[in-house]
Design an enzyme around this catalytic site. Sequence first.
Site, mmCIF file in Angstrom:
data_model
loop_
_atom_site.group_PDB
_atom_site.id
_atom_site.type_symbol
_atom_site.label_atom_id
_atom_site.label_comp_id
_atom_site.label_asym_id
_atom_site.label_seq_id
_atom_site.Cartn_x
_atom_site.Cartn_y
_atom_site.Cartn_z
ATOM 1 N N ALA A 90 -68.918 74.610 -12.331
ATOM 2 C CA ALA A 90 -68.448 73.581 -13.965
ATOM 3 C C ALA A 90 -68.596 74.042 -14.883
ATOM 4 C CB ALA A 90 -68.441 72.556 -13.406
ATOM 5 N N GLU B 78 -57.150 76.549 -11.493
ATOM 6 C CA GLU B 78 -57.978 75.902 -11.113
ATOM 7 C C GLU B 78 -57.516 74.586 -11.121
ATOM 8 O OE1 GLU B 78 -62.303 78.265 -12.848
ATOM 9 O OE2 GLU B 78 -60.950 76.185 -13.927
#
Length: 219
Positions: free
Chosen positions: A83, A103
């Site tokens: 992230a 993703e």
Amino acid sequence: MDQLEMKKQAAQAALKYVQPDSIVGVGSGSTVNCFIDALGTMADEIKGAVAASKESERRLSALGIEVFNANEVSALDIYVDGADEINPQKMMIKGGGAALTREKIVSSLAKKFICIVDSSKQVDVLGSTFPLPVEVIPMARSYVARKLVGLGGAPEYREGVVTDNGNVILDVYNFKIMQPMEMEKTLNNIAGVVTNGIFALRSADIVIVGSAQGAQVLV
């Protein structure tokens, strides 16, 4: 301990969630590259992987791990990804590497989303340190940019970048996201937006943070 070592630490800790004879969902980015390297030590124990980017596919294949298309699997036990920012509710901003749409697709297939980060990625409010990527169909770039300005953001076209899906990226600066779920929905409803980099509707189930104190698991 430098940032790379923290990333490797988190990536190594994620291996314990990999089940033998399974297909593993794999994201993209520098921290995930560390996970792919670690996963290579288990190449003979798993069936293969579904990757969220062409670069991850290439890395997995180079280690002898079979890469499956997302259309070939009905579900994945786990999805491992990094992230750009993550808040205490395990909601994220992703897409610094322009792979946000794939993703989101692969993470949606997974029963468990494991986010691996170094401690620098932890924030209280999303948008505090990293711009929000928005993937846009090219002909809608200017229209979407105007809508983003209307929502209080400062979008910038990421020049020279084309996603694996053939689209462009707008990076939205000065955009602190106080209500991530609502903002994710709002942005996705703008005509021409493929998806945005807020991962709140599908947040992480487990976060592994690499730090100077060791890998910390947040559940």
